[in-house]
Design a protein around this motif. Structure first.
Motif, PDB file in Angstrom:
ATOM      1  N   UNK A  25       0.841  -1.206   0.000  1.00 16.34           N
ATOM      2  CA  UNK A  25       0.000   0.000   0.000  1.00 16.34           C
ATOM      3  C   UNK A  25       0.874   1.254   0.000  1.00 16.34           C
TER       4      UNK A  25
ATOM      5  N   UNK B 209      -4.222  -3.303  10.327  1.00 17.88           N
ATOM      6  CA  UNK B 209      -4.969  -3.970  11.410  1.00 17.88           C
ATOM      7  C   UNK B 209      -6.182  -4.725  10.879  1.00 17.88           C
ATOM      8  N   UNK B 210      -6.538  -4.489   9.604  1.00 15.31           N
ATOM      9  CA  UNK B 210      -7.797  -5.040   9.066  1.00 15.31           C
ATOM     10  C   UNK B 210      -7.634  -6.481   8.598  1.00 15.31           C
ATOM     11  N   UNK B 211      -8.765  -7.131   8.366  1.00 10.28           N
ATOM     12  CA  UNK B 211      -8.761  -8.526   7.899  1.00 10.28           C
ATOM     13  C   UNK B 211      -8.277  -8.626   6.458  1.00 10.28           C
ATOM     14  N   UNK B 212      -8.147  -7.512   5.756  1.00 11.95           N
ATOM     15  CA  UNK B 212      -7.700  -7.544   4.362  1.00 11.95           C
ATOM     16  C   UNK B 212      -6.204  -7.299   4.203  1.00 11.95           C
TER      17      UNK B 212
ATOM     18  N   UNK C  66      -3.357   7.274   9.193  1.00 13.36           N
ATOM     19  CA  UNK C  66      -4.422   6.536   9.888  1.00 13.36           C
ATOM     20  C   UNK C  66      -4.958   5.399   9.002  1.00 13.36           C
ATOM     21  N   UNK C  67      -5.198   5.702   7.708  1.00 15.09           N
ATOM     22  CA  UNK C  67      -5.730   4.684   6.784  1.00 15.09           C
ATOM     23  C   UNK C  67      -4.776   3.505   6.651  1.00 15.09           C
TER      24      UNK C  67
ATOM     25  N   UNK D  83      -4.808   1.398   9.806  1.00 19.00           N
ATOM     26  CA  UNK D  83      -6.076   0.652   9.868  1.00 19.00           C
ATOM     27  C   UNK D  83      -6.070  -0.514   8.884  1.00 19.00           C
ATOM     28  N   UNK D  84      -5.532  -0.298   7.694  1.00 17.99           N
ATOM     29  CA  UNK D  84      -5.399  -1.370   6.685  1.00 17.99           C
ATOM     30  C   UNK D  84      -4.564  -2.522   7.249  1.00 17.99           C
TER      31      UNK D  84
END
Lengths: 328, 328
Positions: free
Chosen positions: B79, B132-135, B125-126, B129-130
């Motif tokens: 990313x 930490x996310x399931x994706x 922040x994004x 969060x990415x």
């Protein structure tokens, strides 16, 4: 904050202006051959915006539609993100403008996400990731995907359109977002706006088509690998595509269908019309079952850039039995 | 994918052009009174860009600095997100442009995040969060915060600057991001670019100052409430501010210090110079301990919009004992 489950789409609001141009009238006006836009591009109408609306106002319209129709207070919202590539001025974000509709609610994250027609998709991914993250504040998220697509006189004009989609994101949603995904991003000068004073993009359709087909092909390949699906048919119940114009959707479908057939039928040749004739029986029902209903709105509205993919989803939900879509 | 822990900043690369203007020379050139920029704004130099660089090239510079200095292959990156409000053209995203430096790596999410000077913070922040996310796909994230701040002749010009920051985000970081946060966003016509052909913003400094002080004040209030910290002093070991110009940072510090003192000392009056005199003993060490080192780079570079806050962090890391910062 306890971990939320089944995060996805709680509501999907669409705004399209009431004014439109008939594509067959446009063919006549442009002195083009009959069928160039209606058959060649597959478009029947194109939505048009007047001079009393702009990207900020249409984005505000779907925001207010979401709040009013679904009885949401601004204080329930923790994040708003806008996917757009329509710029009202070269600095002020549409997101900040929208804050003026959310009296007394200032703790709202999210910005304007800006990357050709992909901005809305990234806004959705970011919002779901925020809700899954340790920084989630327990509130709802709103994603707005909106654009006004204007082209100068010439081949791209009949694919223009305008529309805004508002998406309410929360836990325990009827349409849950799967964490499985893959992306394809490449640099190409297919679409850009190098003249600051002009609203019109420079478009090289050839680059756009190639880049998009390569992306669709690679993403389906990756998804087949990740899911272990042996055939295309096994991969999802419905497929929604970005729809710059209807024929592009069909091209994308044929690209992945021909990739799929080539991998399974060694003698299949995508360039041989006879081969296509033989497998048409397989392809037509697949298109009708998985794609067709999602393309109906786009044919009538035109390309709305960032919102285009979500308009396809809205179209699917409008023309398919909604309960069946949500159960699948 | 197993859940990553201690997500934060693995590396922080800064790029500033080698060309600069002395603020005292600029005072002289502008026929302004001596000290107007150096004492009034608190700036000593201002970085300047030539005509052979642009927002895409300076963003690419920090991307390549990160990859080369830290031996990162493009295939390790999942990313890249750019926070900027400098637009090369009105449509093409800097993120897409950067894809041309990442040969054979196409599965890289992220776009350009666009919201005044806040775009870089949202990008950070994004990205966390990415992760930490399931994706999350197990790869690293890159955040770039870059801008070229040009102002037309007049009071805003000496606060311009240019700079790009590249931030490598990953698990097990020496600088871990805390999940506790709060935001303040409000609509104001303090800074916008309504003239498409002009690079220069329309600036109403009065609105900017008010909006920023309101935001800083409200955010510190919220953080005190969320953490249960009774005094400002208890809230964090170091404070980094967005720095449009040095005096603004001091104003922000005085705003929260006076909020803090008003809440604890009933007879404290922020408008009474004598009150300030009495508490100066408390404020000066607080400024020196928590803020001063973070402001040193900004004083010499000027406002770099989206990267400004991260340049403050870089400044703190450069002038404070790094191990001490990371341990705290």
């Amino acid at each position: 904050m306890s971990s939320p489950s089944n995060i996805g789409i709680l509501a999907l609001e669409l705004y399209i202006p009431t004014t439109y141009i008939s594509q067959s009238d446009l063919e006549h006006y442009d002195k083009e051959s009959k069928g160039k836009y209606t058959i060649g591009l597959g478009q029947t109408e194109m939505s048009c915006i007047g001079d009393r609306e702009d990207i900020n106002s249409i984005s505000a319209t779907v925001l207010l539609q979401l709040l009013e129709k679904h009885n949401i207070c601004p204080s329930q919202i923790g994040r708003i993100e806008i996917g757009t590539e329509t710029i009202q001025d070269k600095s002020k974000s549409t997101k900040t403008y929208l804050m003026s509709y959310l009296q007394n609610s200032y703790n709202i994250e999210g910005v304007t996400s800006y990357n050709a027609c992909y901005g809305g998709v990234q806004a959705l991914f970011n919002t779901v990731a925020w809700m899954e993250s340790s920084s989630w504040d327990g509130k709802l998220g709103i994603v707005i995907a909106s654009d006004i697509a204007v082209y100068e006189k010439g081949p791209a004009r009949p694919t223009g359109g305008v529309g805004a989609i508002g998406i309410l994101i929360g836990p325990n949603a009827p349409l849950v977002l799967d964490s499985l995904r893959t992306s394809y991003m490449e640099h190409a000068y297919d679409f850009y706006k190098p003249i600051p004073s002009s609203e019109y993009p420079v478009v090289d359709g050839h680059f756009s088509v190639n880049c998009y087909l390569k992306a669709v092909s690679q993403c389906f390949e990756d998804l087949k690998r990740k899911t272990g699906a042996m055939t295309l048919d096994a991969l999802g119940d419905y497929w929604c595509f970005h729809a710059p114009y209807h024929k592009m959707t069909i091209k994308a479908f044929f690209q992945i269908a021909s990739d799929d057939l080539s991998s399974r039928l060694p003698h299949f040749d995508a360039k041989d019309k006879q081969s296509w004739g033989i497998v048409n029986e397989y392809l037509k029902p697949l298109w009708n079952e998985k794609c067709e209903k999602a393309t109906r709105l786009g044919k009538r509205v035109g390309n709305i850039y960032c919102g285009s993919l979500f308009m396809s989803l809205k179209s699917l939900l409008a023309f398919e039995d909604i309960e069946e879509v949500c159960e699948n």
